[in-house]
Design an enzyme around this catalytic site. Structure first.
Site, PDB file in Angstrom:
ATOM      1  N   THR A 117     -24.215   7.854 -20.443  1.00 15.10           N
ATOM      2  CA  THR A 117     -24.472   8.844 -20.258  1.00 15.10           C
ATOM      3  C   THR A 117     -24.850   9.977 -21.826  1.00 15.10           C
ATOM      4  O   THR A 117     -25.167   9.274 -22.716  1.00 15.10           O
ATOM      5  CB  THR A 117     -22.495   8.934 -20.325  1.00 15.10           C
ATOM      6  OG1 THR A 117     -22.698  10.406 -19.643  1.00 15.10           O
ATOM      7  CG2 THR A 117     -22.131   9.287 -21.454  1.00 15.10           C
ATOM      8  N   TYR A 193     -21.182  -2.971 -22.903  1.00 13.97           N
ATOM      9  CA  TYR A 193     -20.161  -2.081 -22.110  1.00 13.97           C
ATOM     10  C   TYR A 193     -18.857  -2.119 -21.644  1.00 13.97           C
ATOM     11  O   TYR A 193     -17.958  -1.271 -20.958  1.00 13.97           O
ATOM     12  CB  TYR A 193     -21.239  -1.391 -20.557  1.00 13.97           C
ATOM     13  CG  TYR A 193     -22.212  -0.478 -21.679  1.00 13.97           C
ATOM     14  CD1 TYR A 193     -21.880   1.127 -22.356  1.00 13.97           C
ATOM     15  CD2 TYR A 193     -23.282  -0.255 -21.822  1.00 13.97           C
ATOM     16  CE1 TYR A 193     -22.608   1.840 -23.073  1.00 13.97           C
ATOM     17  CE2 TYR A 193     -24.214   0.349 -22.442  1.00 13.97           C
ATOM     18  CZ  TYR A 193     -23.843   1.089 -22.662  1.00 13.97           C
ATOM     19  OH  TYR A 193     -24.495   2.268 -23.296  1.00 13.97           O
ATOM     20  N   VAL A 346     -22.990   6.126 -29.902  1.00 13.04           N
ATOM     21  CA  VAL A 346     -23.388   4.219 -30.153  1.00 13.04           C
ATOM     22  C   VAL A 346     -24.418   4.537 -28.515  1.00 13.04           C
ATOM     23  O   VAL A 346     -24.024   3.447 -28.150  1.00 13.04           O
ATOM     24  CB  VAL A 346     -21.896   3.945 -29.964  1.00 13.04           C
ATOM     25  CG1 VAL A 346     -20.931   4.069 -30.772  1.00 13.04           C
ATOM     26  CG2 VAL A 346     -21.019   5.015 -28.686  1.00 13.04           C
ATOM     27  N   GLU A 347     -24.687   5.629 -29.019  1.00 14.90           N
ATOM     28  CA  GLU A 347     -26.094   5.210 -27.635  1.00 14.90           C
ATOM     29  C   GLU A 347     -27.096   6.419 -27.970  1.00 14.90           C
ATOM     30  O   GLU A 347     -26.796   8.054 -27.893  1.00 14.90           O
ATOM     31  CB  GLU A 347     -25.244   5.690 -26.169  1.00 14.90           C
ATOM     32  CG  GLU A 347     -25.773   5.047 -25.125  1.00 14.90           C
ATOM     33  CD  GLU A 347     -25.455   6.351 -23.500  1.00 14.90           C
ATOM     34  OE1 GLU A 347     -25.786   6.903 -23.247  1.00 14.90           O
ATOM     35  OE2 GLU A 347     -24.335   5.017 -23.181  1.00 14.90           O
ATOM     36  N   SER A 348     -28.022   6.374 -27.811  1.00 14.63           N
ATOM     37  CA  SER A 348     -29.143   7.042 -27.835  1.00 14.63           C
ATOM     38  C   SER A 348     -30.371   7.102 -27.969  1.00 14.63           C
ATOM     39  O   SER A 348     -30.942   5.895 -28.255  1.00 14.63           O
ATOM     40  CB  SER A 348     -29.235   8.004 -29.810  1.00 14.63           C
ATOM     41  OG  SER A 348     -29.739   9.641 -29.487  1.00 14.63           O
TER      42      SER A 348
END
Length: 410
Positions: A117, A193, A346-348
């Site tokens: 996301t 996840y 934590v997400e990129s």
């Protein structure tokens, strides 16, 4: 997905009843099903941020938002999510305004695996004039959980996200996971996840002795089973020392699936059960940076702020400035939490294929440029998204959703 209102503030949803997100019948993997688009208006201040990144000190003069944020409204633009710095010094003054957009990506149906996301903030702010000086404490020294901040590996990043699914959405075998992880030894932490596909056990067996894991309980209507699966795998293949963080829920507020107070209850339930199982480390709920900025109540619950942010979905940001953009979002979240919580992205990442979106151009060379900039600016506090291309996913917005794999050749 269709454009839909993102529930962004508790005042908009006070008294609303939300059921805990549950797996749809036949849905095999734990992750996003829907993508939502939003735009939020923020009041911006000019900020100079000094950061010690993976490659040494970097000073950036970039606009970064203050704490005044308007409610989110629907929009037809998409975006993704971002990371955090090791030290910050802030100078602030004149105000200007900017638009931010955010989106939630989607996983394929029944036999598909988790998707990601994201969100973004437009970098086309009006220039500001004067500046006065004040200082903010280092993000990594602030209260409430460290998230093992400031520990980049040879990759230049804190960690990397990993999903154990084949191109058709089926589960990878133990040997396949081992082969994958042999390519990821430069990343100190592996973020998972969910608990399906025996992934916790497989990753604990396959990772190197020096690597840690960031584990996830995706379905908050079944926290007990998630804790049990994690506990069983840890007892058999490792120890709780291997685990740096456990997340309970993913983008629940951004997805309109819960209000902040409910997220707090899910975290409390997960933390209590994990402690009973022997785990005493950090427990968080991951959300988009915009969701946190618009719902600062979220700052109360997680041990540190774990957020997602992708510069590609800000159409005004080219690949070579992805790290600078991410640093702005880190500062915005830090300020939204009044400097009380550490912030970890934590997400990129950046896609290697897809459609051009303004200044954001998908290509392998631009992916390399974006990843290098993120590593240089704030890699110590960023999990890069993602290890391998997710060919099991739908194309998603601008046809990029499959193509974020940094280890993939295409």
């Amino acid at each position: 997905m269709r454009l839909t209102n993102l529930i962004a503030t508790t005042s908009m949803i006070a008294g609303a009843a939300f059921a805990a997100p549950a797996a749809a019948p036949g849905e095999g993997h734990q992750h996003h099903k829907d993508r939502r688009d939003i735009v939020t208006n923020t009041v911006m201040k000019e900020v100079t941020v000094a950061v010690t990144g993976a490659q040494g000190p970097t000073t950036l003069s970039q606009p970064s938002s203050g704490s005044s944020v308007a409610p989110i409204t629907p929009s037809d633009s998409y975006s993704r999510v971002a990371p955090l710095p090791t030290s910050m010094v802030v100078d602030s003054s004149s105000e200007s305004s900017a638009a931010s957009s955010s989106s939630d990506s989607s996983a394929p149906s029944s036999s598909a695996a988790p998707s990601t996301t994201s969100e973004s903030v437009s970098s086309s702010q009006a220039p500001s004039s004067a500046s006065s000086s004040s200082s903010a404490p280092s993000a990594s020294s602030t209260g409430g959980g460290s998230g093992t901040s400031g520990n980049a590996g040879s990759s230049g990043f804190k960690g990397i996200t990993y999903t154990p699914y084949n191109s058709d959405g089926s589960c990878k075998s133990t040997s396949q996971v081992k082969s994958d992880l042999e390519q990821l030894e430069g990343y100190p932490v592996l973020r998972l996840y969910g608990t399906d596909c025996n992934q916790v056990a497989n990753v604990l067996q396959a990772k190197s002795d020096s690597q840690k894991v960031f584990l996830g309980i995706y379905y908050v209507d079944n926290i007990s089973d998630g804790v049990q699966t994690i506990s069983d795998a840890v007892k058999q293949y490792g120890s709780w020392d291997d685990v740096v963080t456990v997340s309970v829920g993913n983008e629940l507020v951004n997805g309109g699936q819960a209000v902040p107070s409910q997220v707090g209850k899910y975290i409390d339930e997960g933390r209590s059960q994990l402690q009973s199982a022997g785990y005493n480390g950090d427990v968080v709920s991951v959300d988009t940076f915009i969701a946190v900025i618009n719902n600062p109540e979220l700052c109360k619950y997680s041990d540190y702020m774990a957020v997602n942010a992708h510069a590609f979905f800000d159409k005004a940001t080219p690949a070579e400035k992805a790290g600078s953009w991410l640093l702005q979002q880190i500062q915005r979240v830090y300020e939204a939490c009044n400097g009380q919580k550490n912030v970890i992205v934590v997400e990129s990442g950046w896609p290697s294929q897809g459609e051009i979106y303004g200044e954001a151009v998908p290509s392998k060379s631009n992916q390399k440029a974006a990843i290098e900039d993120i590593a240089n600016v704030c890699g110590d506090d960023t999990y890069v998204f993602t290890a391998f291309n997710d060919l099991w996913k739908p194309d998603g917005a601008y046809g990029v959703e499959k193509w974020f794999g940094v280890m993939s050749s295409d």
